[in-house]
Design an enzyme around this catalytic site. Structure first.
Site, PDB file in Angstrom:
ATOM      1  CB  VAL A 128      26.002  57.045   4.931  1.00 27.02           C
ATOM      2  CG1 VAL A 128      26.011  58.564   4.774  1.00 27.02           C
ATOM      3  CG2 VAL A 128      25.372  56.388   3.717  1.00 27.02           C
ATOM      4  CE  LYS A 129      24.957  51.287  10.496  1.00 27.43           C
ATOM      5  NZ  LYS A 129      25.960  50.245  10.848  1.00 27.43           N
ATOM      6  CB  SER A 143      41.457  49.322   2.079  1.00 23.46           C
ATOM      7  OG  SER A 143      42.072  48.680   3.183  1.00 23.46           O
ATOM      8  N   GLY A 144      42.095  51.388   4.513  1.00 21.75           N
ATOM      9  CA  GLY A 144      43.164  52.056   5.229  1.00 21.75           C
ATOM     10  C   GLY A 144      42.664  52.728   6.486  1.00 21.75           C
ATOM     11  N   GLY A 145      41.349  52.556   6.740  1.00 17.61           N
ATOM     12  CA  GLY A 145      40.772  53.116   7.961  1.00 17.61           C
ATOM     13  C   GLY A 145      40.790  54.639   7.922  1.00 17.61           C
ATOM     14  CE  LYS A 193      37.917  48.075   2.181  1.00 18.47           C
ATOM     15  NZ  LYS A 193      37.451  47.360   3.372  1.00 18.47           N
ATOM     16  CG  HIS A 205      41.495  44.669   1.340  1.00 19.42           C
ATOM     17  ND1 HIS A 205      40.932  45.041   2.558  1.00 19.42           N
ATOM     18  CD2 HIS A 205      42.767  45.116   1.389  1.00 19.42           C
ATOM     19  CE1 HIS A 205      41.829  45.676   3.289  1.00 19.42           C
ATOM     20  NE2 HIS A 205      42.955  45.731   2.607  1.00 19.42           N
ATOM     21  CG  ASN A 206      37.488  44.234   4.373  1.00 18.31           C
ATOM     22  OD1 ASN A 206      38.240  44.938   3.700  1.00 18.31           O
ATOM     23  ND2 ASN A 206      36.723  44.730   5.325  1.00 18.31           N
ATOM     24  CD  GLU A 227      40.973  44.000   7.341  1.00 14.32           C
ATOM     25  OE1 GLU A 227      41.079  44.860   6.457  1.00 14.32           O
ATOM     26  OE2 GLU A 227      40.067  44.007   8.191  1.00 14.32           O
ATOM     27  NE  ARG A 284      38.056  38.418  12.587  1.00 11.47           N
ATOM     28  CZ  ARG A 284      38.109  39.682  12.162  1.00 11.47           C
ATOM     29  NH1 ARG A 284      37.072  40.486  12.316  1.00 11.47           N
ATOM     30  NH2 ARG A 284      39.210  40.150  11.579  1.00 11.47           N
TER      31      ARG A 284
HETATM   32  C1  6PG Z   1      39.820  48.623   5.754  1.00 18.10           C
HETATM   33  C2  6PG Z   1      39.132  47.785   6.843  1.00 18.10           C
HETATM   34  C3  6PG Z   1      37.751  48.310   7.143  1.00 18.10           C
HETATM   35  C4  6PG Z   1      36.893  47.399   8.050  1.00 18.10           C
HETATM   36  C5  6PG Z   1      37.621  46.909   9.273  1.00 18.10           C
HETATM   37  C6  6PG Z   1      36.668  46.287  10.271  1.00 18.10           C
HETATM   38  O1  6PG Z   1      40.106  48.047   4.694  1.00 18.10           O
HETATM   39  O2  6PG Z   1      40.078  49.803   6.022  1.00 18.10           O
HETATM   40  O3  6PG Z   1      38.979  46.469   6.322  1.00 18.10           O
HETATM   41  O4  6PG Z   1      37.053  48.439   5.917  1.00 18.10           O
HETATM   42  O5  6PG Z   1      35.822  48.137   8.456  1.00 18.10           O
HETATM   43  O6  6PG Z   1      38.490  45.909   8.871  1.00 18.10           O
HETATM   44  O7  6PG Z   1      36.145  45.111   9.711  1.00 18.10           O
HETATM   45  P1  6PG Z   1      35.697  43.879  10.648  1.00 18.10           P
HETATM   46  O8  6PG Z   1      34.825  44.453  11.741  1.00 18.10           O
HETATM   47  O9  6PG Z   1      34.903  43.010   9.719  1.00 18.10           O
HETATM   48  O10 6PG Z   1      36.934  43.244  11.197  1.00 18.10           O
END
Ligand code: 6PG
Length: 478
Positions: free
Chosen positions: A76-77, A130-132, A184, A187-188, A191, A289
């Site tokens: 959940v959130k 991770s991976g959506g 994680k 990781h982000n 990303e 951003r």
């Molecule tokens: C992942 C992504 C995911 C994250 C999106 C959006 O590893 O699958 O990182 O967890 O929700 O990247 O993140 P932002 O809105 O911060 O770009």
């Protein structure tokens, strides 16, 4: 209600339902629950044929349907909603049961929750996934923290459903309490840096060559066959060649140029500041951003600020494209090097004993930053698990060194031609800073001692000193 489910998922929005489907597809009996039962019913209606699901309307029935030790995945959130589900769950659980938070929780919250549940005899596993949506269904990269004991029963299931690279699962035990969510988060952060660097490379090609989005998409597709091969490069090539159906224009040209963020990049930068780790690439990407969304400042800037920049005259198109590619690769290495430094610093601070090579290994597949060059990072840490600087690994020293002249040309060209390339530029500045014999930090120390008597160290002997600037300027040992 017979307790026959090997794992359960509560929270059946897209990520939760896809994780539940992934477990079921791998032969596990999966208990499923959602605050509104309609979502549970729709999951069974649409995917019930994929495996053995045990739907429950109440949380009590959901818990009762799980075999011991119960393994409950909360999806959940982050924040309050996760705490609310934990509060509802815990009274229903018994000693040794495992609660897995698979959302993007902030690692300090995970440390707090893990301590609270451990005090009640329960395991709390903060897990990065991770991976959506696609990853959750077909194989994510999974970064579980918590106790090693919980990993004994939970780990094999997570490894089963994770992505695989060369047959190796993209899931492994990360470390105690908040370690999984911390990794994680980094990781982000990486990303964000990766995405910003790709965006800057796109902008440099667009402004330097006057190339169309489609042409640049084709260049990225070509780059995706070499060292830059990665999920983000692949989707960039796709996005840039996509045409907006409504206008017939390049899709990227109809997208408003204001990038948003849910917060994981911000957390990463805040933590980097706390730890004193210069994650400049991640910070520039996060601030880029913010700048894109600074509408009043951008409007005023567009109206008032002259460029005083020359038009970019590229004489050799192919050489320029190769320069951008080399600069992108070098900047990317810096961003990853900084991210892994941050993991090392946090691991030391929290006694997590995180294996950075293992983190690179499980990021090779399933996650958003999955990339061919993560094999090279894995190999670097296999050569030296305590590598103080990824850039100093021989493979990367050579790879980045080969592109250094190109990197300098691109950063200089961007500056001369007024093209904003904050991540490219800061990465090159970091590279030159971290290799410098002497830094102007000596002058900063002298200034601090002059106005604040904050003391300094000397290069020629041990100790801490202060000069009596307002007196006879003699030096005293502090
Ligand atoms: C992942 C992504 C995911 C994250 C999106 C959006 O590893 O699958 O990182 O967890 O929700 O990247 O993140 P932002 O809105 O911060 O770009």
């Amino acid at each position: 209600m017979s307790a026959r489910a090997q794992i359960g998922v509560t929270g059946l929005a897209v990520m939760g339902r896809n994780l539940a489907r992934n477990f079921a597809r791998h032969g596990y009996t999966v208990a499923v629950h959602n605050r509104s039962y309609a979502k549970t019913e729709s999951l069974i209606a649409e995917a019930g044929h994929e495996g053995d699901f045990v739907p429950s309307e109440s949380m009590a029935d959901f818990v009762a349907s799980l075999e011991r030790p119960r393994k409950v995945v909360i999806m959940v959130k982050a924040g309050g909603p996760t705490d609310a589900v934990i509060d509802e769950l815990v009274p229903l659980l018994e000693e040794g049961d495992i609660v897995v938070d698979a959302g993007n929780a902030h690692f300090p919250d995970t440390i707090r929750r893990e301590n609270a549940l451990r005090a009640q005899g329960l395991h709390f596993v903060g897990t990065g996934v991770s991976g959506g949506e696609e990853g959750a269904l077909n194989g994510p990269s999974i970064m579980p923290g918590g106790t090693r004991e919980s990993y004994e029963s939970l780990g094999p299931i997570l490894e089963d459903i994770s992505a695989k690279v060369d047959g190796v699962p993209c899931a492994t035990y990360v470390g105690p309490d908040g370690a999984g969510h911390f990794v994680k988060m980094v990781h982000n952060g990486i990303e964000y840096a990766d995405m910003q660097l790709i965006a800057e490379a796109y902008d440099l090609l667009r402004q330097g060559l006057g190339a169309s989005a489609r042409e640049i998409g084709e260049i990225f597709a070509q780059w995706n066959t070499g060292d830059l091969e990665s999920f983000l490069i692949e989707i960039t090539a796709d996005v840039l060649q996509h045409v907006d159906a409504e206008t017939g224009r390049a899709f990227v040209d109809i997208v408003l140029d204001q990038a948003e963020q849910k917060g994981t990049g911000r957390w990463t930068v805040q933590n980097g500041l706390d730890l004193g780790v210069p994650i400049t690439g991640i910070a520039e990407a996060t601030f880029a951003r913010a700048l894109s969304g600074s509408v009043p400042q951008r409007e005023a800037g567009r109206a008032a600020l002259p460029a005083h920049a020359q038009a970019w005259e590229v004489k050799d198109r192919d050489a320029f494209i190769e320069d951008v590619r080399l600069a992108l690769y070098a900047s990317k290495v810096v961003a990853y090097s900084q991210g892994f430094d941050q993991i090392a610093a946090a691991s030391l601070e929290n006694s997590w004993d995180i294996d950075r090579g293992a983190m690179a290994r499980i990021w090779r597949g399933g996650c958003i930053i999955r990339a061919r060059f993560l094999n090279r990072i894995t190999e670097a840490y296999e050569r030296d698990a305590n590598l103080p600087l990824l850039l100093a690994d021989p493979y990367f020293t050579d790879a980045v060194g080969n592109g250094l002249a190109a990197w300098r040309r691109i950063v200089a060209g961007a500056a001369q031609n007024g093209v904003p390339a904050p991540a490219f530029s800061s990465s090159l500045a970091y590279y030159d800073g971290v290799r410098a014999e002497r830094l102007p930090a000596a002058l900063v120390q002298a200034q601090r001692d002059f106005f604040g008597a904050h003391t300094y160290k000397r290069v020629d002997r041990d100790g801490t000193f202060h000069t009596q600037w307002s007196g006879d300027r003699t030096e005293v040992e502090a």
